[in-house]
Design an enzyme around this catalytic site. Structure first.
Site, PDB file in Angstrom:
ATOM      1  N   LYS A  84      39.422  45.282  39.796  1.00 29.76           N
ATOM      2  CA  LYS A  84      39.184  44.182  38.851  1.00 29.76           C
ATOM      3  C   LYS A  84      40.449  43.414  38.460  1.00 29.76           C
ATOM      4  CE  LYS A  84      34.662  45.099  37.168  1.00 29.76           C
ATOM      5  NZ  LYS A  84      34.235  46.291  37.907  1.00 29.76           N
ATOM      6  N   GLU A 106      32.970  38.875  28.930  1.00 29.00           N
ATOM      7  CA  GLU A 106      31.945  39.862  28.598  1.00 29.00           C
ATOM      8  C   GLU A 106      32.130  41.035  29.554  1.00 29.00           C
ATOM      9  OE1 GLU A 106      30.536  39.518  31.621  1.00 29.00           O
ATOM     10  OE2 GLU A 106      31.365  37.484  31.673  1.00 29.00           O
ATOM     11  N   SER A 373      36.324  50.948  45.892  1.00 32.43           N
ATOM     12  CA  SER A 373      36.591  49.986  44.813  1.00 32.43           C
ATOM     13  C   SER A 373      37.181  50.584  43.543  1.00 32.43           C
ATOM     14  CB  SER A 373      35.310  49.225  44.480  1.00 32.43           C
ATOM     15  OG  SER A 373      34.272  50.116  44.111  1.00 32.43           O
TER      16      SER A 373
HETATM   17  C1  LIG Z   1      32.901  46.352  38.522  1.00 36.13           C
HETATM   18  C2  LIG Z   1      32.906  47.264  39.656  1.00 36.13           C
HETATM   19  C3  LIG Z   1      32.100  47.041  40.805  1.00 36.13           C
HETATM   20  C4  LIG Z   1      31.089  45.924  40.911  1.00 36.13           C
HETATM   21  O1  LIG Z   1      31.541  44.608  40.789  1.00 36.13           O
HETATM   22  P1  LIG Z   1      31.655  43.617  42.035  1.00 36.13           P
HETATM   23  O2  LIG Z   1      32.018  42.315  41.417  1.00 36.13           O
HETATM   24  O3  LIG Z   1      30.311  43.557  42.719  1.00 36.13           O
HETATM   25  O4  LIG Z   1      32.699  44.138  42.925  1.00 36.13           O
HETATM   26  C5  LIG Z   1      32.238  47.912  41.872  1.00 36.13           C
HETATM   27  N1  LIG Z   1      33.084  48.972  41.833  1.00 36.13           N
HETATM   28  C6  LIG Z   1      33.854  49.227  40.749  1.00 36.13           C
HETATM   29  C7  LIG Z   1      34.762  50.406  40.760  1.00 36.13           C
HETATM   30  C8  LIG Z   1      33.789  48.383  39.628  1.00 36.13           C
HETATM   31  O5  LIG Z   1      34.560  48.659  38.555  1.00 36.13           O
END
Ligand SMILES: *Cc1c(COP(=O)(O)O)cnc(C)c1O
Length: 391
Positions: A84, A106, A373
């Site tokens: 993020k 948000e 992610s």
């Molecule tokens: C917020 C988040 C997501 C989902 O958000 P995308 O905008 O679809 O990438 C996926 N994985 C993690 C670890 C997150 O914090």
């Protein structure tokens, strides 16, 4: 190209007050982003504050389990524990260049809120985070973290007190204060130019993958697998490979409880195109076209729409949309923990669970990049609770 259109998706559907605000945002992005000053500042922050480039790790033991060669793109190692910050640093820097003094946003799980106040602090901006009152209760530790970092956290009580209500409320708030305030959207969603900007800031992931995989394998991967809701980590990883049809793209969304799958967050399986939060997106709707609440154990995947670009990749057949059920997701956490000593975020575990459940889609000599992610520290209680109840 029409403004912010991806095939039949995207555009900007907002009231007359926000229209000029979004147009000047688009102009500012086009003015500042390409300059070497902006690039140097952003790259410096990503490197020295964020910890980029993140490694591309060959997961040997996980590869053995799936039956192909899997590399993990380690966004869990970015400061804050997920991808993020790539986006929040980029937009906060833009806000500063535009002369704004305050960020609003948000958040549902709280992760984007934390990443926003981190970036706000680094760029000398105040931060206010709107959060559904239900979500505030569910995500107490991230709320404390945001407050410790100096953010004002404001509960949203309209509707059901969840993310979609918080987005609507933040858009309303922005209408009254856009002179001083920048709305920092957390994913590749919303009206133009947000999906394009967020994708641009997140595509640092894909640029690094491209370089790192060439270095390790000598060629692009056969497939990239990413989880998602709005689509920012997926688009970030996919972008440099979209034109290369030899690279298969997989997008894994929240399939929820297997026994209640028709109320899950799987918007590609269950939804249809519609206008939501200022743009045409693939979205979960009831018979009357109202946003339909969804269920998944992973708060970060519980957004009712898919961003315009990811919606179009699906619509044109370029990307495969899939989902993982909650039980597969928790099992995937355990498998990754035991195989590689890594505890993934529940969101990330959707991509892991999909690969484990669909080994036949990946050949023995194929190279697959799994966009890892985020890390699972934030989900530890939910994970431990799940396995306690199971025993
Ligand atoms: C917020 C988040 C997501 C989902 O958000 P995308 O905008 O679809 O990438 C996926 N994985 C993690 C670890 C997150 O914090």
């Amino acid at each position: 190209m029409k403004r912010g259109k991806f095939g039949k998706f995207g555009g900007l559907f907002v009231n007359e007050i926000l229209m000029p605000v979004l147009i000047s945002l688009e102009e500012a992005f086009e003015e500042y982003y390409p300059t070497s000053e902006f690039q140097e500042e952003l790259n410096g922050l990503l490197k020295d504050y964020g910890g980029r480039p993140t490694p591309l790790y060959f997961a040997r033991r996980f590869s053995d389990l799936v039956g192909c060669k899997v590399y993990l793109k380690r966004e869990d190692l970015l400061c804050g524990g997920s991808h993020k910050l790539n986006n929040t640093l980029g937009q906060a820097l833009l806000a500063k260049k535009m002369g704004k003094s305050r960020l609003i946003t948000e958040t549902a799980a709280g992760m984007h809120g934390v990443a926003t106040v981190m970036a706000g602090n680094v760029c000398d901006l105040e931060t206010e985070v709107f959060m559904g009152s239900q979500d505030i209760k569910r995500q107490a530790s991230n709320v404390k973290k945001m407050r410790l970092l100096g953010a004002k956290v404001t509960p949203v009580n309209i509707g059901k007190g969840v993310l979609k209500d918080a987005v609507s409320d933040t858009l309303r708030e922005w209408t009254s204060c856009s002179e001083s305030t920048y709305y920092l959207i957390g994913s590749t969603v919303g009206p133009h130019p947000f999906p394009e900007m967020v994708a641009t800031f997140q595509s640092v992931i894909g640029r690094e993958i491209k370089e790192q995989i060439l270095d390790k394998e000598g060629s692009p991967p056969d497939a990239i697998v990413a989880c998602g809701s709005g689509g920012s980590n997926a688009i970030g990883a996919f972008r440099p490979f979209i034109e290369n049809d030899d690279v298969r793209l997989y997008f894994v969304e929240g399939g929820g409880d297997r026994l209640d799958a028709d109320n899950s967050a799987a918007a590609f399986r269950l939804g249809r195109p519609g206008v939501i939060h200022g743009a045409i997106m693939q979205s979960l709707q009831d018979e009357d076209g109202q946003i339909k609440p969804s269920k998944t154990r992973s708060a970060g995947l519980n957004y009712p729409a898919r961003g315009p670009e990811i919606s179009n990749l699906y619509d044109t057949g370029r990307m495969k949309a899939c989902y993982a059920f909650d039980e597969e997701v928790f099992e995937a956490v355990k498998v990754m923990a035991r195989a590689e000593g890594l505890i993934p975020a529940l969101e990330t575990a959707h991509a892991i669970g999909y690969m484990l459940g669909h080994k036949e889609e990946f050949d023995k000599d194929e190279v697959v990049v799994l966009n890892y992610s985020g890390r699972g520290d934030k989900d530890l209680d939910a994970i431990l609770r799940y396995f306690e109840n199971e025993d």
